[in-house]
Write a protein that holds these residues in place. Structure first.
Motif, short mmCIF file in Angstrom:
data_model
loop_
_atom_site.label_atom_id
_atom_site.label_comp_id
_atom_site.label_asym_id
_atom_site.label_seq_id
_atom_site.Cartn_x
_atom_site.Cartn_y
_atom_site.Cartn_z
N GLY A 107 29.33 -42.64 -21.82
CA GLY A 107 29.53 -42.09 -20.50
C GLY A 107 30.76 -41.20 -20.46
O GLY A 107 31.37 -40.90 -21.47
N LYS A 108 31.12 -40.79 -19.25
CA LYS A 108 32.29 -39.93 -19.08
C LYS A 108 33.50 -40.77 -18.69
O LYS A 108 33.37 -41.77 -18.01
CB LYS A 108 32.01 -38.90 -18.00
N ILE A 109 34.66 -40.35 -19.18
CA ILE A 109 35.92 -40.97 -18.77
C ILE A 109 36.86 -39.86 -18.32
O ILE A 109 36.72 -38.70 -18.72
CB ILE A 109 36.58 -41.78 -19.90
N ASN A 110 37.79 -40.21 -17.49
CA ASN A 110 38.78 -39.24 -17.04
C ASN A 110 39.97 -39.29 -17.98
O ASN A 110 40.62 -40.31 -18.12
CB ASN A 110 39.22 -39.54 -15.60
N ALA A 111 40.22 -38.18 -18.64
CA ALA A 111 41.35 -38.08 -19.57
C ALA A 111 42.46 -37.27 -18.91
O ALA A 111 42.22 -36.22 -18.32
CB ALA A 111 40.91 -37.41 -20.86
N LYS A 112 43.66 -37.77 -19.01
CA LYS A 112 44.82 -37.13 -18.39
C LYS A 112 44.92 -35.67 -18.84
O LYS A 112 44.87 -35.37 -20.03
CB LYS A 112 46.08 -37.90 -18.79
N ASN A 113 45.05 -34.80 -17.88
CA ASN A 113 45.18 -33.35 -18.10
C ASN A 113 43.95 -32.69 -18.72
O ASN A 113 44.01 -31.55 -19.14
CB ASN A 113 46.41 -33.02 -18.95
N LYS A 114 42.84 -33.42 -18.84
CA LYS A 114 41.61 -32.86 -19.42
C LYS A 114 40.43 -32.95 -18.48
O LYS A 114 39.43 -32.27 -18.67
CB LYS A 114 41.25 -33.59 -20.73
N GLY A 115 40.48 -33.83 -17.50
CA GLY A 115 39.34 -34.06 -16.62
C GLY A 115 38.37 -35.03 -17.26
O GLY A 115 38.72 -35.79 -18.16
N ASP A 116 37.12 -34.99 -16.80
CA ASP A 116 36.10 -35.89 -17.35
C ASP A 116 35.63 -35.39 -18.71
O ASP A 116 35.32 -34.20 -18.89
CB ASP A 116 34.90 -35.97 -16.41
N ILE A 117 35.61 -36.30 -19.68
CA ILE A 117 35.12 -35.96 -21.02
C ILE A 117 34.09 -37.00 -21.44
O ILE A 117 34.10 -38.14 -20.96
CB ILE A 117 36.26 -35.88 -22.07
N ASP A 118 33.20 -36.61 -22.33
CA ASP A 118 32.19 -37.53 -22.84
C ASP A 118 32.83 -38.49 -23.84
O ASP A 118 33.63 -38.07 -24.68
CB ASP A 118 31.06 -36.76 -23.53
N MET A 119 32.47 -39.77 -23.74
CA MET A 119 33.01 -40.81 -24.62
C MET A 119 31.89 -41.34 -25.51
O MET A 119 30.79 -41.61 -25.03
CB MET A 119 33.58 -41.95 -23.78
N TYR A 120 32.19 -41.48 -26.79
CA TYR A 120 31.23 -42.01 -27.76
C TYR A 120 31.86 -43.16 -28.52
O TYR A 120 33.06 -43.15 -28.79
CB TYR A 120 30.82 -40.91 -28.75
N LEU A 121 31.04 -44.11 -28.92
CA LEU A 121 31.47 -45.21 -29.77
C LEU A 121 30.86 -45.00 -31.15
O LEU A 121 29.63 -44.89 -31.28
CB LEU A 121 31.00 -46.55 -29.19
N VAL A 122 31.70 -44.89 -32.16
CA VAL A 122 31.21 -44.76 -33.53
C VAL A 122 30.71 -46.11 -33.98
O VAL A 122 31.45 -47.10 -33.96
CB VAL A 122 32.33 -44.24 -34.47
N THR A 123 29.44 -46.18 -34.41
CA THR A 123 28.85 -47.47 -34.78
C THR A 123 28.75 -47.68 -36.29
O THR A 123 28.80 -48.82 -36.75
CB THR A 123 27.46 -47.63 -34.16
N ARG A 124 28.60 -46.59 -37.05
CA ARG A 124 28.46 -46.73 -38.50
C ARG A 124 28.45 -45.36 -39.15
O ARG A 124 28.29 -44.35 -38.47
CB ARG A 124 27.18 -47.47 -38.85
N LEU A 125 28.61 -45.34 -40.47
CA LEU A 125 28.36 -44.12 -41.24
C LEU A 125 26.85 -43.86 -41.23
O LEU A 125 26.05 -44.81 -41.19
CB LEU A 125 28.77 -44.30 -42.69
N LYS A 126 26.45 -42.60 -41.27
CA LYS A 126 25.03 -42.30 -41.41
C LYS A 126 24.55 -42.88 -42.74
O LYS A 126 25.31 -42.99 -43.70
CB LYS A 126 24.79 -40.80 -41.36
N LYS A 127 23.29 -43.27 -42.78
CA LYS A 127 22.74 -43.93 -43.98
C LYS A 127 22.92 -43.09 -45.24
O LYS A 127 23.16 -43.63 -46.31
CB LYS A 127 21.27 -44.26 -43.76
N CYS A 128 22.82 -41.77 -45.11
CA CYS A 128 22.95 -40.91 -46.30
C CYS A 128 24.37 -40.89 -46.85
O CYS A 128 24.59 -40.44 -47.98
CB CYS A 128 22.48 -39.50 -45.98
N PHE A 129 25.35 -41.38 -46.10
CA PHE A 129 26.75 -41.41 -46.54
C PHE A 129 27.27 -42.82 -46.78
O PHE A 129 28.46 -43.02 -46.98
CB PHE A 129 27.65 -40.72 -45.53
#
Length: 58
Positions: free
Chosen positions: A11-33
């Motif tokens: 979802g979006k979070i409010n970042a200081k001096n940036k406004g709303d930005i998209d937030m992602y959670l890194v879950t794993r390396l891609k299988k090929c890596f």
């Protein structure tokens, strides 16, 4: 980053001096890596690509 990792959109979070930005959670390396099924250990392909990026030769 999305080329190397699987991520979940959080979802979006409010970042200081940036406004709303998209937030992602890194879950794993891609299988090929990844060396392991959980995607926690990088393989040689990842290491070589990372080294090239760090040296500025991507």
């Amino acid at each position: 980053m999305k080329n190397f990792f699987d991520c979940d959109y959080r979802g979006k979070i409010n970042a200081k001096n940036k406004g709303d930005i998209d937030m992602y959670l890194v879950t794993r390396l891609k299988k090929c890596f990844s060396l392991d099924p959980a995607g926690l250990l990088p393989n040689e392909d990842f290491n070589q690509l990372y080294a090239a990026i760090q040296s500025g030769h991507s």
